[in-house]
Design a protein around this motif. Structure first.
Motif, PDB file in Angstrom:
ATOM      1  N   PRO A   1       1.226   4.658  -0.229  1.00  0.00           N
ATOM      2  CA  PRO A   1       0.218   3.919  -0.995  1.00  0.00           C
ATOM      3  C   PRO A   1      -1.177   4.555  -0.973  1.00  0.00           C
ATOM      4  O   PRO A   1      -1.832   4.656  -2.012  1.00  0.00           O
TER       5      PRO A   1
ATOM      6  N   TYR B   1       6.144  -5.583  -5.768  1.00  0.00           N
ATOM      7  CA  TYR B   1       5.468  -4.946  -4.642  1.00  0.00           C
ATOM      8  C   TYR B   1       4.437  -5.919  -4.086  1.00  0.00           C
ATOM      9  O   TYR B   1       3.563  -6.395  -4.802  1.00  0.00           O
ATOM     10  N   GLU B   2       4.562  -6.191  -2.792  1.00  0.00           N
ATOM     11  CA  GLU B   2       3.700  -7.224  -2.206  1.00  0.00           C
ATOM     12  C   GLU B   2       2.216  -6.870  -2.301  1.00  0.00           C
ATOM     13  O   GLU B   2       1.359  -7.736  -2.381  1.00  0.00           O
ATOM     14  N   ASN B   3       1.908  -5.566  -2.295  1.00  0.00           N
ATOM     15  CA  ASN B   3       0.498  -5.155  -2.320  1.00  0.00           C
ATOM     16  C   ASN B   3       0.066  -4.682  -3.707  1.00  0.00           C
ATOM     17  O   ASN B   3      -0.798  -3.819  -3.821  1.00  0.00           O
TER      18      ASN B   3
HETATM   19  C1  NAG Z   1       1.005  -4.010   2.433  1.00  0.00           C
HETATM   20  O1  NAG Z   1      -0.275  -3.962   3.048  1.00  0.00           O
HETATM   21  C2  NAG Z   1      -0.252  -4.278   4.440  1.00  0.00           C
HETATM   22  C3  NAG Z   1      -1.699  -4.318   4.925  1.00  0.00           C
HETATM   23  O2  NAG Z   1      -2.364  -3.139   4.570  1.00  0.00           O
HETATM   24  C4  NAG Z   1       0.603  -3.277   5.179  1.00  0.00           C
HETATM   25  O3  NAG Z   1       0.689  -3.611   6.547  1.00  0.00           O
HETATM   26  C5  NAG Z   1       2.018  -3.254   4.587  1.00  0.00           C
HETATM   27  O4  NAG Z   1       2.791  -2.247   5.177  1.00  0.00           O
HETATM   28  C6  NAG Z   1       1.946  -3.005   3.078  1.00  0.00           C
HETATM   29  N1  NAG Z   1       3.289  -3.117   2.508  1.00  0.00           N
HETATM   30  C7  NAG Z   1       3.842  -2.150   1.769  1.00  0.00           C
HETATM   31  C8  NAG Z   1       5.250  -2.407   1.319  1.00  0.00           C
HETATM   32  O5  NAG Z   1       3.265  -1.129   1.467  1.00  0.00           O
END
Ligand code: NAG
Ligand code: NAG
Ligand code: NAG
Length: 320
Positions: free
Chosen positions: A266, A292-294
């Protein structure tokens, strides 16, 4: 800058912005810009369709997949464990689909996928038949006994990954496009392999009839691999961008939760790739292989201008 000056600058800016917003349908780059996502192949990751749309982050949802079609086969959906189309179990999705559409999210039927249930389209006549059946069953509306109940989907996406399935995709695209009218925009899109040109969909893409092409930068090959460095990825993006027919838009296909080692992380994607690709004149947005959660990280100012308007307006207000 003096206070009076900054006030009139603000007023001017406001006027310019309202003009931009008022005339935005005339501006090609803002028309289809947004995030698209596939829904249907991963029950745990997908969540409900309604919730996905309620996040406000997605402009397009591709229902994945119409997995069986072509060469005389009866059309059949495969939404994995979400519901069983054969017993009418997917008809209740109609209310969720309508809820998405009421929020301005375009819902497309995605044909194909990474499966072996379909193989190809046999002839030009077969292409016409598949297009007619798909349109009448999923797009036309007034069909409560259809597999998704009474819905009128916004368009069709082609995700033809079956190896060596070369046949007649351009004929299919032309047949689907023939349903377009001033009253009815039928959205057409494709997911393409990262290696240019896509061996299955190359001819369909050069028809110029697709609204957008989403290139799978998660395919495991060197031209798309983060191992080879982001410069290599941007080179591949530019190759696609310079060859895309005039007026079509390019989406970057990303699969953030994939375990594939080649996938950009990311922070690399948002810091090194997104700022560069989003300045391409034909940039349309980001395609996500699954929810996608973020997803919110795709919405800093430079990233995208989201047709749903919500985040776009928020970011404009915060500038003022
Ligand atoms: C989403 O963001 C959180 C906080 O930054 C992180 O811990 C998590 O791994 C992320 N999830 C993904 C699937 O990238
Ligand atoms: C639907 O697709 C999944 C994943 O590709 C596959 O495992 C399953 O067998 C398919 N179901 C039917 C009824 O074809
Ligand atoms: C497609 O399916 C094959 C066989 O199940 C798998 O090895 C491959 O990783 C899949 N590719 C993608 C992009 O999902």
């Amino acid at each position: 800058m003096k206070a009076a000056h900054s006030q009139s600058t603000k007023t001017l800016l406001l006027w310019t912005l309202s003009l931009l917003i008022a005339f935005s349908p005339l501006m090609r780059s803002s028309e289809a810009c947004g995030v698209s996502v596939y829904w249907g192949q991963n029950l745990a990751q997908d969540g409900s369709l309604r919730e996905l749309c309620e996040t406000g982050y997605y402009s397009y949802v591709n229902l994945a997949y119409l997995a069986t079609f072509g060469c005389g086969q009866k059309l059949a959906l495969n939404l994995t464990d979400h519901c069983d189309p054969a017993s009418g179990g997917c008809r209740s999705l109609s209310t969720e689909i309508q809820a998405c559409q009421n929020r301005g999210v375009k819902v497309l039927l995605s044909l194909g996928g990474n499966n072996t249930e379909y193989q190809e389209i046999c002839t030009a006549e077969d292409a016409k038949k598949v297009a007619d059946n798909a349109y009448n069953t999923f797009l036309k509306g007034s069909n409560p006994d259809g597999p998704l109940g009474d819905v009128s989907l916004d368009g069709v996406d082609l995700d033809i990954e079956y190896p060596g399935s070369m046949g007649h995709w351009d004929d299919l695209v032309r047949a689907l496009a023939s349903y377009r009218s001033p009253q009815r925009k039928v959205y057409l899109s494709a997911s393409a392999s990262c290696s240019y040109p896509d061996t299955n969909l190359g001819k369909a893409i050069t028809t110029g009839l697709l609204d957008y092409v989403a290139v799978r930068f998660y395919d495991d090959n060197l031209q798309c691999s983060c191992y080879a460095g982001t410069a290599r990825i941007l080179e591949t993006w530019n190759k696609w961008s310079s060859s895309l027919p005039e007026g079509n838009q390019l989406f970057y296909g990303w699969w953030p939760s994939s375990n594939a080692g080649s996938q950009c992380k990311p922070e690399v994607f948002t810091n090194e790739i997104l700022p560069v690709i989003s300045s391409s004149p034909d940039y349309g947005g980001v395609m996500l292989r699954e929810a996608y959660e973020n997803v919110s990280i795709l919405y800093p100012a430079a990233a995208c201008c989201n047709t749903a308007g919500l985040h776009r307006k928020e970011s404009l207000i915060s500038v003022l």
